[in-house]
Design an enzyme around this catalytic site. Structure first.
Site, PDB file in Angstrom:
ATOM      1  N   HIS A 254       0.918  -1.078   0.038  1.00  0.00           N
ATOM      2  CA  HIS A 254      -0.053  -0.203  -0.002  1.00  0.00           C
ATOM      3  C   HIS A 254       0.884   1.366  -0.028  1.00  0.00           C
ATOM      4  O   HIS A 254       0.495   2.211   0.520  1.00  0.00           O
ATOM      5  CB  HIS A 254      -0.794   0.136   1.238  1.00  0.00           C
ATOM      6  CG  HIS A 254      -1.706  -1.168   1.427  1.00  0.00           C
ATOM      7  ND1 HIS A 254      -2.843  -1.442   0.974  1.00  0.00           N
ATOM      8  CD2 HIS A 254      -1.288  -2.388   2.209  1.00  0.00           C
ATOM      9  CE1 HIS A 254      -3.090  -2.769   1.158  1.00  0.00           C
ATOM     10  NE2 HIS A 254      -2.422  -3.410   2.032  1.00  0.00           N
TER      11      HIS A 254
ATOM     12  N   SER B 231      14.203  22.164 -15.982  1.00  0.00           N
ATOM     13  CA  SER B 231      12.659  22.649 -16.303  1.00  0.00           C
ATOM     14  C   SER B 231      13.218  24.257 -17.015  1.00  0.00           C
ATOM     15  O   SER B 231      14.243  24.515 -16.513  1.00  0.00           O
ATOM     16  CB  SER B 231      11.982  23.062 -14.866  1.00  0.00           C
ATOM     17  OG  SER B 231      11.390  24.284 -15.082  1.00  0.00           O
TER      18      SER B 231
ATOM     19  N   LYS C 267      15.159  22.064 -10.947  1.00  0.00           N
ATOM     20  CA  LYS C 267      14.670  20.833 -11.146  1.00  0.00           C
ATOM     21  C   LYS C 267      15.777  19.993 -12.062  1.00  0.00           C
ATOM     22  O   LYS C 267      16.384  20.382 -12.788  1.00  0.00           O
ATOM     23  CB  LYS C 267      13.399  21.078 -12.081  1.00  0.00           C
ATOM     24  CG  LYS C 267      12.059  21.987 -11.250  1.00  0.00           C
ATOM     25  CD  LYS C 267      11.600  20.838 -10.513  1.00  0.00           C
ATOM     26  CE  LYS C 267      10.193  20.725 -10.928  1.00  0.00           C
ATOM     27  NZ  LYS C 267       9.278  19.441 -10.619  1.00  0.00           N
TER      28      LYS C 267
ATOM     29  N   GLU D  89       9.120   8.694 -16.897  1.00  0.00           N
ATOM     30  CA  GLU D  89       7.810   9.215 -17.099  1.00  0.00           C
ATOM     31  C   GLU D  89       7.574   8.801 -18.490  1.00  0.00           C
ATOM     32  O   GLU D  89       6.394   8.380 -18.539  1.00  0.00           O
ATOM     33  CB  GLU D  89       7.861  10.661 -16.798  1.00  0.00           C
ATOM     34  CG  GLU D  89       7.812  10.982 -15.211  1.00  0.00           C
ATOM     35  CD  GLU D  89       8.208  12.554 -14.917  1.00  0.00           C
ATOM     36  OE1 GLU D  89       7.383  13.303 -15.813  1.00  0.00           O
ATOM     37  OE2 GLU D  89       8.685  12.986 -14.080  1.00  0.00           O
TER      38      GLU D  89
END
Ligand code: ARG
Length: 464
Positions: free
Chosen positions: A156, A277, A283, A290
């Site tokens: 979980h 970024s 970043k 992704e």
């Protein structure tokens, strides 16, 4: 001559119809397989005396030259042709005249395209299988180095029990191992040669289908000509296998994204495999992971697309089947790019072992072991579970771990606690005592790694 038919037509094809009907834009990548299949067909026609040996060798020689010219760029595959089959045949005829016109004897584009797709798919399936073996090698190398890299295991997405990085990666090793097996299965079932099935009902020429099958490295010729020209199962099977691979990669990618987050900091991704970024200078984003996660949806879509195309198609060939190519090619290209980049990315990750270890120490991953400790001292498991539950609740309030409690405090929860509890609930003990087959304890993990190593070596050595 860019078109192979036209005798029974009195009008030119409408421009828009031609553009709609043509497949050259996407089937040009089959040029090599089309030429190889045609060479085998021509040799067989010569061997059987359907054309002369001379004609067969002239055709073979010129087809080989065409392959060379396409590969070198001297002969570009242009869009004026209907499909790759027309391109190859038209160029052959342009180069050797009437002899070239004999190549298509006893053949239809229906069995031809079935063959081309199979040859291409077989090649790609083998390439993907090899890429998977490389990925498995990368995963195994990380496992070998990290049998004592402690970390929390999750259920979980909450800390559950302690484990090791080797154990966690070992789960993916098993997944990719099954994926490799699925590709082997696809290869086995697809390896039957459809050439010689004609348009749908075979042919009256005395073709030697065994010869062609053998020349092209198939196990045997297919046994029903209608099925042969309308079977796309092997593509669906491959795309199903690729979908499962992508599902595994996307789970792996998701975990690495989480581990790379500012909150977890378990890993540091290499600069070469991260992006920045345009506005936020701080970043460093895990874009490869992704994208792999995102592209999974594409491959599922490709599978659904072909399944839907094939649904309800009457026997035998229907032009709908031309729609097999773009999704199949897309799924193959996508999976190949994802496996290879993922592999490269994995091998450059830095693991922050101390952060992982501390994360396993905090968060009560030793609670099960504390309960098991009480069981050994004679407390029934269900009671032990309740006692440790209350102890954890208390520890959360005090902002302490179980191991930070004094023995006096512990005894307030159960008189069964003794000094030896500290060793029993230490991270090292919790991991190293887990010695069931498949568990993270180092002794067992090393045995499993040996089994996996042996399997991988055999898999690499037995490739064909
Ligand atoms: N371009 C076609 C395909 O990909 C080749 C087969 C054409 N056959 C036919 N009868 N029109 O399926």
């Amino acid at each position: 001559m860019a078109q192979l038919w036209g005798g029974r037509f009195v009008k030119e094809t409408d421009e828009a119809v031609k553009a709609f009907n043509d497949s050259i834009g996407f089937d040009k990548r089959l040029y090599r397989d089309d030429i190889k299949g045609s060479i085998a067909h021509a040799q067989m026609l010569g061997e059987q005396g359907i054309i002369t040996e001379e004609e067969a060798s002239k055709i073979t020689k010129e087809l080989t030259a065409i392959l060379f010219d396409v590969e070198s760029g001297a002969l570009p595959v242009t869009n004026e042709y209907e499909d790759i089959h027309s391109f190859v045949e038209a160029n052959l005829i342009e180069r050797i005249g009437d002899t070239g016109k004999k190549l298509h004897t006893g053949r239809s584009r229906n069995d031809q395209v079935a063959l081309d797709m199979k040859l291409y798919t077989r090649r790609m399936t083998r390439e993907i299988r090899d890429q998977l073996l490389e990925l498995l090698d990368t995963v195994l190398a990380i496992m070998e180095k990290n049998t004592d890299t402690y970390m929390p295991g999750f259920t979980h997405l909450q800390k559950a029990q302690p484990t090791t990085l080797a154990h966690h990666f070992g789960a993916y090793f098993e997944m990719f191992k099954r994926d490799k097996g699925r590709l082997d299965d696809c290869l086995k079932r697809m390896n039957y040669c459809p050439l010689g099935s004609g348009a749908l009902a075979g042919t009256t020429y005395p073709l030697d289908r065994d010869m062609v099958s053998e020349l092209l490295g198939f196990d045997a010729p297919t046994l029903n000509s209608m099925d042969s020209v309308s079977d796309r199962d092997y593509l669906i099977e491959l795309m199903a296998a690729l979908s499962i691979i992508m599902m595994h990669l996307s789970r792996f990618a998701e975990e690495l994204i989480i581990w790379n987050s500012n909150e977890y900091r378990f890993i540091e991704m290499d600069d070469a495999f991260s992006t920045g970024s345009s506005i936020m200078p701080q970043k460093k984003n895990p874009d490869i992971c992704e994208l792999v996660r995102g592209k999974t949806g594409r491959v599922y879509g490709d599978l659904m697309s072909l399944l839907t195309t094939m649904k309800g198609l009457p026997l035998a060939y229907n032009k709908d089947m031309q729609e097999d190519k773009e999704p199949a090619f897309d799924a193959i290209d996508t999976a190949k790019a994802c496996i290879s980049l993922f592999s490269a990315m994995l091998s450059t990750i830095t693991f922050r072992k101390e952060v992982m270890r501390l994360s396993a120490v905090r968060g009560f991953t030793n609670a099960t072991d504390a309960a098991d400790y009480l069981v050994v001292k004679g407390v029934p498991f269900r009671d032990a579970h309740g006692i440790i539950g209350r102890l954890v609740l208390h520890c959360i309030d005090e902002n302490k771990g179980i191991e930070d409690m004094s023995i006096r405090e512990l005894k307030e929860f159960s008189p069964a606690f003794d000094e030896d509890v500290y060793d029993a609930v230490s991270l090292g003990t919790c991991v190293e005592k887990r010695l069931t087959l498949g568990a993270p304890g180092q002794e067992m993990m090393k045995k499993v790694i040996e089994i996996e190593k042996k399997w991988l070596k055999e898999a690499v050595d037995s490739r064909r």
